[in-house]
Design a protein around this motif. Structure first.
Motif, PDB file in Angstrom:
ATOM      1  N   TYR A  75       0.885  -1.402  -0.118  1.00  6.26           N
ATOM      2  CA  TYR A  75       0.058  -0.105   0.066  1.00  6.26           C
ATOM      3  C   TYR A  75       0.879   1.259  -0.099  1.00  6.26           C
ATOM      4  O   TYR A  75       0.580   2.283  -0.676  1.00  6.26           O
ATOM      5  N   GLU A 107     -14.119   7.788   0.375  1.00  3.43           N
ATOM      6  CA  GLU A 107     -14.589   6.972  -0.931  1.00  3.43           C
ATOM      7  C   GLU A 107     -14.482   5.581  -0.722  1.00  3.43           C
ATOM      8  O   GLU A 107     -15.314   4.465  -1.123  1.00  3.43           O
ATOM      9  N   ASP A 108     -13.224   5.155  -0.005  1.00  6.12           N
ATOM     10  CA  ASP A 108     -13.192   3.443   0.458  1.00  6.12           C
ATOM     11  C   ASP A 108     -14.261   3.160   1.251  1.00  6.12           C
ATOM     12  O   ASP A 108     -14.552   1.953   1.078  1.00  6.12           O
ATOM     13  N   CYS A 109     -14.620   3.851   2.347  1.00  5.21           N
ATOM     14  CA  CYS A 109     -15.591   3.362   3.177  1.00  5.21           C
ATOM     15  C   CYS A 109     -17.172   3.614   2.777  1.00  5.21           C
ATOM     16  O   CYS A 109     -17.935   3.142   3.577  1.00  5.21           O
TER      17      CYS A 109
END
Length: 889
Positions: free
Chosen positions: A507, A589-591
């Motif tokens: 990551y 955006e990810d969650c």
């Protein structure tokens, strides 16, 4: 039956059609017409092959004779005669070469045989006539050796041509008929012509007789085949198409017969006939000690059934059969050998192996799958005895692979993954185990290796190999690779911990520009934990109304007045203070919180715009996730209606990321939004999707030029101004406005105006402000924009958090870089005393590369340094952080 097994015996009727035994007419016998069932009767294809084999030599003789004739006429100073001979020789050459094409070109060889025979008649007759004409012209040459040479060469050409076309009966007849006809045309009626036609008649009778003999021979071959042993044919058919086969031995156990398909496998380059059966086959090794069982039956002359055997030769080691046999006793009671049969067990065994393989290997690439990689990792970490061996885990993720799937299709993506697997295997070699976890994620397990330098070299090799262009179905595809590295036991001695830490390192690699590798370090775990905490705090912030909206002015370059504002979301954390959108927007955006936040910003901005003058617009960012929501048009319509503003005052800013899927829903969404009446702006133009094709159909009203092109545009030597000009021209041709983002200095205002941009947005006209300040500014200034900021541009600075080694007066230490430009950097983690500007130092931005610098200012543990030479910042993206690599090791 297979046609290939019959044509080699001269059979011309296909085996699946009944032979035509009726007497053929002369046209059929000569191969100038097909039989009643559409089949030719004799082996005319073989005749054409004979002609094709001889013709190149014959053509050489023809051309030689024509040249000799012309040369003889030239030497005899008979120029008119030479010209006539040249024309006649040219005719011979043209038809000779045409015949060569007909005989040799694959396209012509696929003509029906009857057509080829007619063609042979044509060029045979034409060449005969040409050679006879040349021979006739030699009568006008002086009676000397030259004339004799010419006559001999022409007669040789005639004889050679006759010999060449003799296999094609019809062509031979046409050749002789052409000779007689030409003689008659040249000499007229008389004895010579009569004799010529008598010869032609005799040759015609002989040709017919030969043609009928060809038919008789072909029929005899057909009859012999038809009367062959049907049982043998059935055996061959069974052997070739079924899984069964047969074998036979003599009294000594040596093979006297073995089905061809099995002999090809077990022979290993040596014909198996004559070898002992026990030399060719061995019992299945899964039954230890049974290798002598087959030999026992052969020596004791007893029958056996369903024994599983495999070849003794290495070449056939992956084949298995079940064989049975019995002794053969003649009428006198004497033992003659063994006879038996076999059945192929290979597919059954392979199916069993496939079941096992699917449980341990990836079905697409053949690499180890997730289960096998996990088992290997467990085994490597759970060492029971001996000195502990370190284990390194590489976690790989392909960069830009999703674009390949989205643009070229999943089938192309699968082919690409296979090629990636092959390159990865070559790069790793015997150093470790390579596996595919799924999608575009791979793992490499390296037992016994923990040297950071060697691991870094291997990671660079893998990245370089996987980043080379691929050729997939005619398309050139280029992707990249990022790698996270974790080493046991220091980075975890449990499989779950080691995999997690390698994933965190991956990551980090992807976050630092992709195409690099990173080692795990504890800060990464802390960062992941902070990210999780940030997600929890963000959910709480939505409930506690900790978010607020600020507005940044958009100014017209023509009037220098504010024509709109961009609504930007901000988060004031009660404990951590202001949190940058670049930190919490990706988390949202990810969650899955981005749609909730986006809708709240949209409604808030529309309600605030209702308090502004009607000529001032408001712009709101729409994320690709929001854009993909079919309910977006209804949400926009509801927000406009509730605020009571005209739809044209709302401008939706959309990034190029919405075009990545290239689906029809994208066009439908654009159509729906334009139907509402809102304006559409393309945000961050030039930094995302790599194609301009979407501009042909997407109904944008404005293009926003990304600040990366604007910053530094006024600096001498910068190419950014040319890029901005190109974008402005593109937008102008598409009837779109342009906004230059990130304008911070006053000299950039003039440049942007000169380049033709219609709007400017940036800190030069003020930082984003809350709603009440915006209303005050609009009321007091009557819409006039106020300029602030630096007068001239300076080198662009890039924010980053990166460690580096600093060397001052012979002592080395680690510092952190906060931002960097081509001419200098800001660092922290060091104190320079009272007179910092007198300090000279060296900084290691790249591993092993010390760069001289000097201190310009220092305060509170931070300092600004100036490089002795300009530094190419792009080199940081492809380099390994030396301090991080050392800590990881």
């Amino acid at each position: 039956m297979k046609t290939s097994s019959l044509t080699g015996q001269g059979l011309t009727n296909p085996p699946d059609a009944a032979p035509d035994y009726r007497s053929p007419n002369v046209w059929q016998a000569l191969g100038l017409a097909s039989g009643e069932r559409g089949t030719l009767i004799a082996d005319f294809e073989g005749q054409q092959r004979q002609l094709a084999a001889i013709w190149p030599f014959t053509l050489a003789v023809q051309l030689f004779a024509a040249v000799v004739a012309m040369l003889t006429a030239f030497l005899a100073e008979r120029i008119p005669l030479m010209l006539r001979m040249g024309a006649e020789g040219m005719g011979v050459a043209v038809f000779g070469i045409a015949a060569l094409f007909v005989l040799k070109l694959p396209a012509c060889r696929r003509w029906p045989t009857a057509v080829q025979n007619w063609a042979a008649m044509g060029y045979g007759a034409a060449i005969a006539a040409g050679l006879v004409l040349l021979l006739w012209e030699t009568s006008q040459l002086p009676m000397d050796r030259g004339q004799l040479t010419c006559i001999v060469s022409l007669l040789g050409a005639l004889g050679g041509t006759a010999m060449a076309i003799h296999p094609v009966r019809a062509a031979m007849f046409a050749f002789s008929l052409a000779i007689a006809t030409t003689i008659f045309a040249l000499a007229g009626p008389g004895l010579a012509s009569s004799m010529a036609f008598v010869c032609v008649l005799a040759l015609a009778l002989a040709t017919r007789r030969l043609a009928m003999m060809d038919v008789t021979l072909a029929r005899r071959a057909n009859a012999e085949y038809q009367s062959g042993a049907l049982a043998a044919q059935l055996v061959r058919e069974f052997e070739s198409n079924g899984t069964g086969w047969f074998w036979q031995t003599d009294r000594d156990g040596r093979l006297t017969y073995l089905s061809e398909k099995v002999a090809a496998v077990v022979g290993a380059g040596t014909p198996p006939i004559g070898l002992l059966l026990t030399e060719i086959f061995q019992m299945d090794s899964t039954a230890p000690g049974t290798e002598r069982t087959l030999g026992f039956h052969m020596s004791s002359r007893t029958g056996f059934a369903d024994y599983t055997v495999r070849p003794t030769a290495v070449r056939g080691g992956d084949r298995w059969w079940s064989i049975s046999g019995r002794p053969v006793i003649d009428s006198s009671g004497r033992f003659q050998g063994f006879i038996g049969s076999g059945a192929d067990l290979t597919e059954k065994r392979r199916a069993e192996a496939q079941i096992t393989r699917l449980a341990l290997f990836d079905g697409l690439t053949g690499l180890a799958n997730r289960q096998r990689m996990r088992a290997a990792l467990d085994q490597a970490l759970n060492q029971q005895a001996g000195p502990y061996r370190t284990t390194t885990l590489f976690l790989l993720d392909l960069d830009r692979f999703k674009v390949v799937n989205d643009t070229l299709g999943h089938q192309t993506g699968d082919t690409l993954l296979k090629q990636v697997a092959q390159r990865l295997l070559r790069a790793v070699g015997d150093a470790g185990l390579v596996g595919r976890l799924g999608g575009d994620e791979f793992q490499v397990l390296l037992p016994g290796e923990n040297d950071p330098e060697k691991l870094s070299n291997l990671a660079r090799v893998i990245i370089a190999d996987l980043s080379q262009p691929y050729s997939v179905d005619g398309n050139s595809v280029t992707i990249g690779c990022s790698i996270g590295v974790a080493i046991a036991p220091q980075d975890g001695n449990e499989p779950e911990t080691l995999v997690r830490n390698a994933d965190l390192a991956l990551y980090a690699a992807k976050g630092e520009g992709r195409g690099v590798h990173r080692f795990y370090r504890e800060e990464l775990l802390q960062g992941a934990q902070n990210r999780k905490q940030l997600e929890d705090d963000l959910r709480h912030a939505l409930i506690q109304n900790q978010l607020h909206v600020v507005y940044q002015p958009v100014v017209s370059t023509e009037t220098a007045r504010i024509v709109g504002y961009e609504a930007l979301v901000r988060w004031e954390h009660p404990e951590r203070g202001a949190i940058s959108p670049s930190e919490f927007i990706p988390v949202a955006e990810d969650c899955g919180l981005i749609e909730t936040i986006g809708e709240w910003v949209l409604r808030t901005a529309c309600l605030e715009a209702a308090n502004w003058p009607k000529n001032v617009r408001v712009a709101v960012n729409v994320s690709p996730i929001q854009f993909a929501n079919p309910a977006l048009p209804a949400i926009v319509t509801n927000a406009i209606a509730k605020a009571g503003i005209h739809a044209s005052r709302l401008e939706l800013e959309i990034t190029e990321g919405v075009f990545l899927d290239g689906s029809k829903s994208t066009d439908s969404m654009f159509k729906s939004l334009k139907g509402i009446g809102v304006r559409l702006a393309l945000d961050d133009f030039g930094t995302g999707y790599s194609s301009l094709g979407y501009l042909k159909s997407a109904p944008f009203d404005k293009i926003k030029i990304d600040q990366s092109f604007v910053r530094g545009a006024a600096i001498d030597g910068s190419r950014n101004a040319a890029i901005i000009k190109a974008i402005v021209n593109l937008a102008s041709s598409l009837n779109m406005e342009t906004t230059a983002e990130g304008v911070e200095t006053q000299d950039e205002i003039e440049l942007i105006r000169e380049l033709g941009c219609s709007h400017i947005q940036g800190y030069v006209y003020g930082k984003p402000a809350r709603a009440e300040l915006v209303r005050t500014a609009l009321n007091e200034g009557n819409g006039a924009a106020t300029i602030s900021g630096y007068r001239v541009s300076r080198e662009q600075r890039t924010k980053l958090f990166r460690t580096a080694m600093l060397e001052v007066a012979g002592e080395r230490g680690e510092v952190r870089i906060r931002n960097i430009s081509a001419t200098g950097a800001m660092i922290d983690g060091i104190e320079f005393g009272r007179d910092p500007q007198s300090v000279t130092l060296s900084i290691e931005l790249l591993e092993g590369d010390l760069m001289p610098a000097r201190v310009r200012w220092a305060k509170d543990g931070r300092a600004g340094i100036e490089f002795a030479e300009r530094f190419d910042i792009t080199r940081l993206n492809s380099a390994v952080d030396p301090a991080k690599a050392r800590r990881a090791g």
